[in-house]
Design an enzyme around this catalytic site. Structure first.
Site, PDB file in Angstrom:
ATOM      1  N   GLN A  92     -10.108  -3.850  -3.161  1.00 18.65           N
ATOM      2  CA  GLN A  92     -11.407  -3.376  -2.678  1.00 18.65           C
ATOM      3  C   GLN A  92     -12.484  -3.647  -3.716  1.00 18.65           C
ATOM      4  O   GLN A  92     -13.572  -4.117  -3.381  1.00 18.65           O
ATOM      5  CB  GLN A  92     -11.330  -1.877  -2.379  1.00 18.65           C
ATOM      6  CG  GLN A  92     -12.651  -1.282  -1.916  1.00 18.65           C
ATOM      7  CD  GLN A  92     -13.087  -1.798  -0.555  1.00 18.65           C
ATOM      8  OE1 GLN A  92     -12.316  -1.758   0.398  1.00 18.65           O
ATOM      9  NE2 GLN A  92     -14.315  -2.294  -0.452  1.00 18.65           N
ATOM     10  N   ARG A 136       0.877  -1.181   0.000  1.00 20.30           N
ATOM     11  CA  ARG A 136       0.000   0.000   0.000  1.00 20.30           C
ATOM     12  C   ARG A 136       0.903   1.216   0.000  1.00 20.30           C
ATOM     13  O   ARG A 136       1.707   1.406   0.922  1.00 20.30           O
ATOM     14  CB  ARG A 136      -0.909   0.005   1.226  1.00 20.30           C
ATOM     15  CG  ARG A 136      -1.566   1.361   1.457  1.00 20.30           C
ATOM     16  CD  ARG A 136      -2.673   1.323   2.466  1.00 20.30           C
ATOM     17  NE  ARG A 136      -3.846   0.649   1.933  1.00 20.30           N
ATOM     18  CZ  ARG A 136      -5.059   0.722   2.470  1.00 20.30           C
ATOM     19  NH1 ARG A 136      -5.268   1.440   3.555  1.00 20.30           N
ATOM     20  NH2 ARG A 136      -6.070   0.080   1.931  1.00 20.30           N
ATOM     21  N   HIS A 186      -7.434   0.869  -6.369  1.00 19.90           N
ATOM     22  CA  HIS A 186      -7.614  -0.012  -5.203  1.00 19.90           C
ATOM     23  C   HIS A 186      -8.289  -1.308  -5.665  1.00 19.90           C
ATOM     24  O   HIS A 186      -9.451  -1.561  -5.365  1.00 19.90           O
ATOM     25  CB  HIS A 186      -8.464   0.718  -4.152  1.00 19.90           C
ATOM     26  CG  HIS A 186      -8.391   0.112  -2.777  1.00 19.90           C
ATOM     27  ND1 HIS A 186      -7.613  -0.988  -2.475  1.00 19.90           N
ATOM     28  CD2 HIS A 186      -9.006   0.461  -1.613  1.00 19.90           C
ATOM     29  CE1 HIS A 186      -7.759  -1.277  -1.191  1.00 19.90           C
ATOM     30  NE2 HIS A 186      -8.587  -0.427  -0.650  1.00 19.90           N
ATOM     31  N   ASP A 227     -17.148   7.484  -1.490  1.00 18.40           N
ATOM     32  CA  ASP A 227     -15.878   7.374  -0.754  1.00 18.40           C
ATOM     33  C   ASP A 227     -15.548   8.758  -0.211  1.00 18.40           C
ATOM     34  O   ASP A 227     -16.149   9.762  -0.630  1.00 18.40           O
ATOM     35  CB  ASP A 227     -14.782   6.860  -1.716  1.00 18.40           C
ATOM     36  CG  ASP A 227     -13.437   6.634  -1.028  1.00 18.40           C
ATOM     37  OD1 ASP A 227     -13.405   6.501   0.217  1.00 18.40           O
ATOM     38  OD2 ASP A 227     -12.408   6.589  -1.738  1.00 18.40           O
ATOM     39  N   CYS A 268     -16.283   1.829   0.680  1.00 17.96           N
ATOM     40  CA  CYS A 268     -15.083   1.034   0.972  1.00 17.96           C
ATOM     41  C   CYS A 268     -14.660   1.158   2.425  1.00 17.96           C
ATOM     42  O   CYS A 268     -13.976   0.287   2.942  1.00 17.96           O
ATOM     43  CB  CYS A 268     -13.950   1.457   0.042  1.00 17.96           C
ATOM     44  SG  CYS A 268     -13.583   3.221   0.137  1.00 17.96           S
ATOM     45  N   ARG A 282     -13.702  -8.478   1.777  1.00 15.07           N
ATOM     46  CA  ARG A 282     -12.283  -8.209   1.519  1.00 15.07           C
ATOM     47  C   ARG A 282     -11.466  -9.458   1.820  1.00 15.07           C
ATOM     48  O   ARG A 282     -10.557  -9.830   1.094  1.00 15.07           O
ATOM     49  CB  ARG A 282     -11.783  -7.053   2.404  1.00 15.07           C
ATOM     50  CG  ARG A 282     -12.354  -5.683   2.094  1.00 15.07           C
ATOM     51  CD  ARG A 282     -11.882  -5.141   0.768  1.00 15.07           C
ATOM     52  NE  ARG A 282     -10.423  -5.088   0.643  1.00 15.07           N
ATOM     53  CZ  ARG A 282      -9.651  -4.107   1.104  1.00 15.07           C
ATOM     54  NH1 ARG A 282     -10.200  -3.068   1.700  1.00 15.07           N
ATOM     55  NH2 ARG A 282      -8.337  -4.125   0.960  1.00 15.07           N
TER      56      ARG A 282
END
Ligand code: CP
Ligand code: NVA
Length: 300
Positions: free
Chosen positions: A132, A102, A129, A219, A259, A287
């Site tokens: 996700q 990440r 991402h 988001d 998310c 996830r």
């Protein structure tokens, strides 16, 4: 599948194959079946940004698959002091069987894969991402049965989530609409590609984007690394909240996904969040299943 650097690298078939395996792993876990698909395998997890879900789900996922995960913070790694990613990649490849990273720049993830000799999984960059969105697609298919004919709408910043959702939705045959303020559009190259699909709309109006949507997604207005822009962004995104008025434009049975982490009262109204909490936390659980599937695909 060699790596998971971005969703655009995967074919529709590869995405569906990950989702099928994720469903199987979820079923097995619910029935207390833990097969050691990755017995003895070691995953390094490099984090240059904070994380709750990604960190815990990858670590638990590796444990459940019979492998081991190492949490590597950039505060401790030499990479945080400037050791080149080319060298880090070649060193870690001699100890580990896979790397999850990440970080900020997508290029760093691509370079890890290029210079290393083990699978690399993108656990979020400023650009995308993918992990996700695999969990999001899994959640949508669980609840809606299929993708074709569905419409997904995204309200807010054209950020890493918007970029990956756009690719994931279009690859699986969903229509995708986004409402964002001027200057906060998703990646230009992805937008140009999406426009050719005939299934993509970009508008300034959240209600217009949400019209007849089956899935409404949002988001945060300020992503990790944009903390200093918070005030400016709060002003730019006023009016870009998933609230009752946006939901009234969507289909009556529309799902809401986020998310997480969420900021109630900013990108999502508290009542909408709570009314759809069941979907949102199932999405968070997924996830784990989706990433276990990715780990098996790239490391087995
Ligand atoms: N959604 C997500 O990636 O959460 P974390 O930042 O907690 O990992
Ligand atoms: N856009 C958010 C997603 C967090 C999972 C960020 O990058 O901070």
């Amino acid at each position: 599948m060699k790596h998971l650097l971005k969703l655009a690298d995967l074919s529709r078939e590869e995405i569906l194959s990950v989702l099928n395996l994720a469903d199987q792993l979820k079923y097995e876990r619910k029935n207390g079946i833990f097969k050691k698909y990755l017995e003895g395998k070691k995953l390094g997890m490099i984090f240059q940004k904070s994380s709750t879900r990604t960190r815990v789900s990858f670590e638990v996922g590796m444990y459940e698959l019979g492998g081991h995960a190492l949490f590597l913070s950039n505060r401790d790694l030499q990479i945080g002091r400037g050791e080149p990613v080319q060298d880090t990649a070649r060193v870690l490849s001699r100890y580990l069987d896979g790397i999850m990273i990440r970080t900020f720049a997508q290029q760093e993830v691509e370079d890890l894969a290029r210079y290393g000799s083990i699978p690399v999984i993108n656990g979020l960059t400023d650009y995308c991402h993918p992990c996700q969105v695999l969990a999001d697609l899994m959640t949508i298919r669980e609840r809606k049965g299929a993708f074709k004919g569905l419409k997904m709408c995204f309200v807010g910043d054209g950020n890493n989530m918007a970029n990956s959702l756009m690719v994931g939705a279009l690859k699986t045959g969903m229509a995708f609409s986004i409402a964002c303020p001027e200057g906060y559009e998703p990646d230009a190259a992805l937008t140009a590609m999406a426009e050719k699909s005939g299934l993509f709309t970009l508008t300034r109006s959240p209600e217009e984007a949400a019209k007849d949507a089956d899935v409404v997604y949002t988001d945060v207005w300020a992503s990790m690394g944009q903390e200093e822009e918070r005030a400016k962004r709060a002003a730019a995104f006023a009016g870009y909240q998933v609230n009752a008025s946006v939901m009234a434009a969507a289909k009556p049975d529309a799902m809401v996904l986020h998310c997480l982490p969420a900021h109630r009262g900013e990108e999502i109204a508290a009542d909408v969040f709570e009314a759809h909490a069941d979907e949102i936390f199932e999405e968070a659980e997924n996830r784990l299943h989706a990433q276990k599937a990715v780990l098996c695909k790239v490391m087995k």
